[in-house]
Design an enzyme around this catalytic site. Structure first.
Site, PDB file in Angstrom:
ATOM      1  N   GLU A 339       0.031  -2.003  -1.606  1.00  0.00           N
ATOM      2  CA  GLU A 339       0.342  -2.888  -0.474  1.00  0.00           C
ATOM      3  C   GLU A 339      -0.624  -4.049  -0.326  1.00  0.00           C
ATOM      4  O   GLU A 339      -1.069  -4.344   0.780  1.00  0.00           O
ATOM      5  CB  GLU A 339       0.363  -2.074   0.832  1.00  0.00           C
ATOM      6  CG  GLU A 339       1.454  -1.047   0.840  1.00  0.00           C
ATOM      7  CD  GLU A 339       1.443  -0.174   2.083  1.00  0.00           C
ATOM      8  OE1 GLU A 339       2.531   0.082   2.623  1.00  0.00           O
ATOM      9  OE2 GLU A 339       0.361   0.260   2.520  1.00  0.00           O
TER      10      GLU A 339
HETATM   11  C1  NGO Z   1       1.800   4.233   2.306  1.00  0.00           C
HETATM   12  C2  NGO Z   1       0.610   3.339   2.529  1.00  0.00           C
HETATM   13  C3  NGO Z   1      -0.462   4.011   3.379  1.00  0.00           C
HETATM   14  C4  NGO Z   1       0.150   4.703   4.594  1.00  0.00           C
HETATM   15  C5  NGO Z   1       1.206   5.679   4.132  1.00  0.00           C
HETATM   16  C6  NGO Z   1       1.857   6.375   5.313  1.00  0.00           C
HETATM   17  C7  NGO Z   1       0.566   4.155   0.436  1.00  0.00           C
HETATM   18  C8  NGO Z   1       0.171   4.421  -0.950  1.00  0.00           C
HETATM   19  N1  NGO Z   1       0.135   3.147   1.176  1.00  0.00           N
HETATM   20  O1  NGO Z   1       1.397   4.951   1.121  1.00  0.00           O
HETATM   21  O2  NGO Z   1      -1.397   3.055   3.779  1.00  0.00           O
HETATM   22  O3  NGO Z   1      -0.854   5.403   5.283  1.00  0.00           O
HETATM   23  O4  NGO Z   1       2.201   5.055   3.372  1.00  0.00           O
HETATM   24  O5  NGO Z   1       2.882   7.237   4.960  1.00  0.00           O
END
Ligand code: NGO
Length: 533
Positions: A339
């Site tokens: 992200e």
């Molecule tokens: C995503 C995000 C995290 C969140 C999570 C919550 C990843 C790899 N990045 O997973 O920052 O905490 O979802 O479900």
């Protein structure tokens, strides 16, 4: 359901039959919808399902004169001491550990080909013998032995027994070398004692990797001597504005030591270049505009980025990775990479090209979330897939291509393996961005077939992440992890041939008294035929 679960190959039926024999004492091939399944015998209820189970006639009875023997004074002896510690409070027996002479329970290291973690457990009237090629195998065999005893053995006060170990032979080894669980200690901070408690739960199910998500927007949780404000200031809060916290180096070493005593390797993660608000808030110089943002206690993602064009960014990365690598006897260092919505693609690739060699320089292997496959994964790197069943074909193809070129895969599909997803709409804790993940959904898939086109050897295993935006206490952890965590462990350990939801749910149900004895509060999913409370 995925079609490969409908067709059962011959080998699957043979192994499945063994399990059913163990479970019901009779041969039943061809799954009938298990309406009122018979309560499984101890040999038939082990989770994760062993590779092979042969029931025997007479059980072994642990008595006040039982002796535990392990040859030598090294790691095997320590596994024996660990077993004695487990058994003494509830049995009330002395259970001395010796290195010679007759003994009711024997841990034997041998040259037999059990692999790095496999073992054989034989139990009969005269005693129990666990044989393995390495101490890790003895340890996993001890976890199986635990499950062959009545659940009351887990209590911390003396119980009446009798302490019968079901008779039979189990020969066992893991399907995958990487069987992980992740705990996000950034969104909410968890103390050393809380992490140890989770480690003990993981060990019961033969999980061997503990991934700690040590940094994110909401908190930096590990002391770094060369950048002290990261922990002192960046660790001073958490989601919701609580006081947060961080591990001193001594505390972190204690976690690593404790994990190692349970045969778990700790995989530390510093998430970069996104998910870095806590670091950016701690040092103004890390920001492109030289201005530190405030600390963040919300739950949005994707708004922060290290400054890819600044030299100081790589001094920071080098210092942090060097100090963390020095605290890490394990092989891996996870650098996040998910992200990075506030980092351009070009910058992302530049950043990963510069940071992955730093990890190698300090002797560690890179793990990154699967977005790393959109850059140039370093030789030997592992990518952790966290997409969904219906993630777009292009994104999956990128991961598969990387796997074909040598990148190893850890599978954590969010709509299967994420322990922070709600079970149902009514689950109070958790999130639902990846959907609702009931117990069956979380268990009923095949890591070996999940990403078609990825070479079988590229799949190193599975990991169940527990993100903690909504999780703040031991009871919260228990509720989200149980009963899904044992299913994740079984996907990592058990041969694909043993995979059967109908058989699994019965074995899973039989775990409940053990969780009660251990003080684990779990979600009583209506999909599982639990015994009456
Ligand atoms: C995503 C995000 C995290 C969140 C999570 C919550 C990843 C790899 N990045 O997973 O920052 O905490 O979802 O479900």
């Amino acid at each position: 359901m995925r079609s490969h679960h409908r067709t059962t190959p011959r080998t699957a039926r043979v192994l499945g039959t063994l399990l059913l024999v163990a479970a019901a004492g009779s041969v039943t091939v061809g799954a009938t919808p298990a309406a009122a399944p018979p309560a499984p015998t101890p040999l038939g209820r082990v989770v994760p399902a062993p590779a092979s189970v042969t029931p025997g006639a007479a059980p072994y009875r642990i008595t006040r004169s039982t002796v535990i023997r392990a040859d030598g004074s090294g790691a095997g002896r320590r596994v024996a001491e660990y077993l004695a510690h487990l058994l003494r409070p509830s049995t009330g027996y002395r259970l001395p550990v010796t290195s010679r002479g007759p003994a009711g329970i024997r841990l034997v290291l041998s040259h037999d080909p059990f692999g790095a973690e496999g073992y054989r457990l034989h139990s009969g009237r005269d005693g129990v013998t666990i044989t393995a090629a390495a101490p890790a195998g003895l340890f996993h065999g001890v976890q199986t032995l635990r499950q062959l005893l009545p659940a009351a053995v887990e209590k911390d006060t003396v119980r009446p027994g009798p302490w019968l170990v079901a008779g039979g032979t189990i020969t066992d080894r893991p399907r995958y070398a990487y069987r992980g669980a992740m705990l996000d200690v950034s969104r909410h901070f968890f103390t050393v004692a809380q992490v140890k408690r989770y480690i003990d739960q993981l060990a019961l199910y033969k999980i061997n990797e503990l991934h700690l998500h040590l940094s994110d927007d909401q908190g930096w949780r590990i002391a770094v001597d060369s950048w002290p404000r990261l922990a002192a200031y960046g660790g001073s809060t958490q989601v919701g504005g609580g006081k947060g916290g961080f591990y001193t180096k001594a505390q972190y070493r204690e976690i690593v030591r404790y994990a190692a005593s349970r045969y778990l390797e700790v995989v530390p993660e510093i998430d970069m270049p996104g998910h870095t608000n806590a670091a950016l808030a701690s040092y103004a110089g890390l920001n492109c505009d030289g201005a530190a943002p405030p600390l963040y206690t919300g739950t949005e993602v994707g708004f922060s980025s290290l400054c890819v064009g600044k030299r100081v960014t790589y001094d920071f990365a080098d210092d942090v990775i060097r100090e963390l690598a020095a605290l890490t006897p394990g092989r891996y260092l996870h650098i996040g990479g998910d992200e990075a919505h506030s980092t351009s693609h070009e910058d992302y690739v530049t950043f990963m090209d510069r940071v992955q060699p730093i990890v190698a320089k300090y002797g560690k292997t890179v793990i990154g979330w699967h977005q790393l496959t959109g850059a140039r994964p370093a030789r030997g790197a592992l990518a952790q897939y966290w997409g969904l069943d219906d993630t777009g074909a292009a994104e999956k193809a990128q991961v598969v291509r990387a796997a074909q070129h040598g990148t190893g895969l850890i599978l954590s599909p969010a709509d299967r393996m994420y322990l922070d997803m709600k079970y149902t709409e009514d689950t109070e804790l958790g999130q639902d961005w990846a959907g609702l993940v009931e117990v069956r959904r979380s268990y009923d898939w095949d890591p070996g077939a999940y990403l078609p086109g990825a070479p079988a050897s590229s799949v190193r295993g599975v990991e169940a992440p527990l993100w903690t935006e909504t999780v703040a206490t031991d009871a919260d952890i228990d509720y989200m992890a149980f009963p899904r965590l044992p299913g994740a462990a079984e996907l990592g350990w058990s041969p694909a041939a043993t995979h059967s939801w109908d058989a699994y749910k019965v074995r899973l149900a039989a775990q409940a008294p053990r969780w009660d004895a251990l003080g684990i509060t779990y979600y009583r999913s209506p999909q599982v035929p639990w015994p009456a409370p």
